[in-house]
Design an enzyme around this catalytic site. Structure first.
Site, mmCIF file in Angstrom:
data_model
loop_
_atom_site.group_PDB
_atom_site.id
_atom_site.type_symbol
_atom_site.label_atom_id
_atom_site.label_comp_id
_atom_site.label_asym_id
_atom_site.label_seq_id
_atom_site.Cartn_x
_atom_site.Cartn_y
_atom_site.Cartn_z
ATOM 1 N N LYS A 80 96.445 49.259 50.240
ATOM 2 C CA LYS A 80 95.139 49.902 50.319
ATOM 3 C C LYS A 80 94.051 48.852 50.504
ATOM 4 O O LYS A 80 94.123 47.758 49.932
ATOM 5 C CB LYS A 80 94.901 50.709 49.035
ATOM 6 N N SER A 155 91.013 58.703 47.577
ATOM 7 C CA SER A 155 90.598 57.625 48.456
ATOM 8 C C SER A 155 91.759 56.864 49.085
ATOM 9 O O SER A 155 91.551 55.984 49.912
ATOM 10 C CB SER A 155 89.721 56.639 47.672
ATOM 11 N N SER A 179 92.421 59.910 43.383
ATOM 12 C CA SER A 179 92.435 59.181 44.654
ATOM 13 C C SER A 179 93.821 58.879 45.182
ATOM 14 O O SER A 179 93.975 58.516 46.345
ATOM 15 C CB SER A 179 91.662 57.868 44.504
#
Length: 460
Positions: A80, A155, A179
């Protein structure tokens, strides 16, 4: 072997170790897949193909000379874009860091590399992971592979899409208010929010903050379990790091387990399309021999506790930055309003809730509920503002079904539960007692095997 990119990480690791396929061949299959589909979905935003090739070549050489480096030897992984990667651009989704290149790997990256994984690149995220819709000013929006006009969630949206489309078999995610779980639900993959401290995060700013955790994402529960075994483990630099060594539970199914089912987590509005899919989950567990009971929950204390601690943390971490995007800036401003009395009230609310849920889990082994209150929404829409005719106060409120669980200090998995009539994925959330991550994964695996929803590929 024609679709190496859709084999599981577990199978790829086995094939590489047996020298039935090389790490270079596995990497190339995934690089070809990235070239083919990433332009359509915008999931991997920084690709390090040459660095990955060198790592794969080194993995093959090491295997020939001394054996596998670890359980993920030669297996591709993506990180990420919130996670620091040495020598690889890490933007945090913010124009303020558009050209930032860290000098050190974060702990989760170190552990994946030590296990032999090959880094292929970084996955998209909203600015500083702020929000459950993956879009930012640096790279734009990530599209849902099951419907390119819809959001991938967030996210960890880039991670979920990269997994769903076969660009990587493993990806790391992070989760404060959903997320990691929300994009897994939106993209028909698996994500685990571990018990805080299971996967340590190292910080010299907010080392005691337990609402945000890092965790594994994959297409199968088996792969999530494999990855968790690599990234979990004690580190003395994290003050609440768990010393217990993570070990999976035997695959004994769920017969006899006590399963609590909550269709709305205590009165939250849930879109009828999502409700129709998640309502099928209790029947699956009953057919598997579990004792399922619909329950009435009172998680209301989680609302004030989550919002107060979240706002305080945003001020702590981002309060000295200028030029923030609107969502991050709003969170910082909320933090400026937090008083000592607010923190005292939030701590009391969270403590009350923890004790109530401790008593709840004396009766039940796991809780199942919706991950998200809505299915994937239009990509142009910044957030969900209304559910079932009920107006929501701000961009956070549509994710209460996830962030209320975050307050419980409990492990929670998102597992594919089916599809809406128009083909959009929906996940079910499996929540366990604090520290019983292995039990959650065992239950998730049984559900996955009984349903097979995760085998449905996006129409790209």
């Amino acid at each position: 072997m024609s679709e190496l990119h859709f084999l599981t990480a577990t199978e790829l690791a086995r094939l590489i170790k047996a020298r039935q396929v090389s790490a270079v061949e596995v990497l190339q299959a995934h690089l070809d897949r990235i070239e083919e589909v990433n332009p359509h979905v915008n999931a991997i935003v920084t690709l390090v193909a040459e660095q990955a090739r060198r790592a794969a070549e080194a993995a093959d050489a090491a295997l020939a000379s001394s054996g596998p480096r670890g359980p993920l030897h030669g297996v591709p992984v993506a990180h990420k874009d919130l996670v620091d990667t040495a020598g690889i651009r890490t933007t945090y989704g913010s124009p303020l860091f558009a050209d930032h290149v860290p000098e050190q790997d974060d702990l989760i990256v170190q552990r994946l590399r030590a296990a032999g994984a090959v880094t292929v690149g970084k996955t998209n995220t909203p600015e500083f992971g702020t929000g459950s819709h993956t879009v930012n000013e640096v790279f734009g929006a990530t599209r849902n592979p099951y419907d390119l006009s819809k959001s991938a969630g967030g996210s960890s949206g880039g991670a979920a899409v990269a997994l769903a489309t076969g660009m990587v078999p493993l990806a790391d995610g992070s989760d404060m208010g959903g997320s990691l779980r929300n994009p897994a639900s939106f993209c028909n993959v698996v994500g685990l929010r571990p018990t805080p401290g299971r996967v340590p995060d190292i910080s010299d700013i907010n080392a005691w903050y337990t609402l945000s955790v890092s965790g594994p994402m994959a297409r199968t529960v088996e792969d999530v379990t494999l990855m968790l075994g690599v990234v979990a483990g004690f580190d003395r630099r994290s003050p609440y790091s768990i010393k217990e060594v993570f070990a999976p539970e035997p695959e004994q199914g769920v017969a006899g387990l006590r399963v609590a089912w909550s269709p709305d987590l205590g009165g939250l509005p849930v879109d009828p399309r999502t409700a129709a899919v998640t309502a099928t989950a209790p029947g699956v567990f009953e057919r598997l021999g579990a004792r399922v009971e619909q329950v009435e929950l009172d998680l209301g204390d989680a609302e004030d506790a989550f919002r107060t601690y979240r706002a305080w943390n945003y001020l702590l971490v981002h309060g000295d930055k200028s030029g923030l995007g609107p969502n991050t800036a709003w969170n910082v401003e909320q933090g400026r309003k937090v008083t000592g009395a607010d923190l005292a009230r939030a701590e009391t609310a969270r403590s009350r809730l923890y004790q109530r849920m401790a008593a709840f889990f004396d009766t039940y082994d796991v809780l199942i509920a919706p991950v998200s209150q809505v299915p994937p929404f239009p990509i142009e829409q910044p957030h969900v503002s209304e559910i079932n005719g009920q107006r929501l106060p701000d961009y956070l409120a549509w994710m209460r079904s996830a962030y209320w669980i975050s307050v419980l200090h409990a492990p929670a998995a998102s597992v594919p539960a089916g599809f809406t009539e128009d083909g959009l994925p929906v996940g079910v959330q499996i929540v366990g007692r604090p520290f019983e991550d292995a039990r959650v994964l065992r239950v998730a695996r049984a559900f996955e095997q009984a349903t097979g929803h995760g085998l449905r590929r996006p129409p790209l």
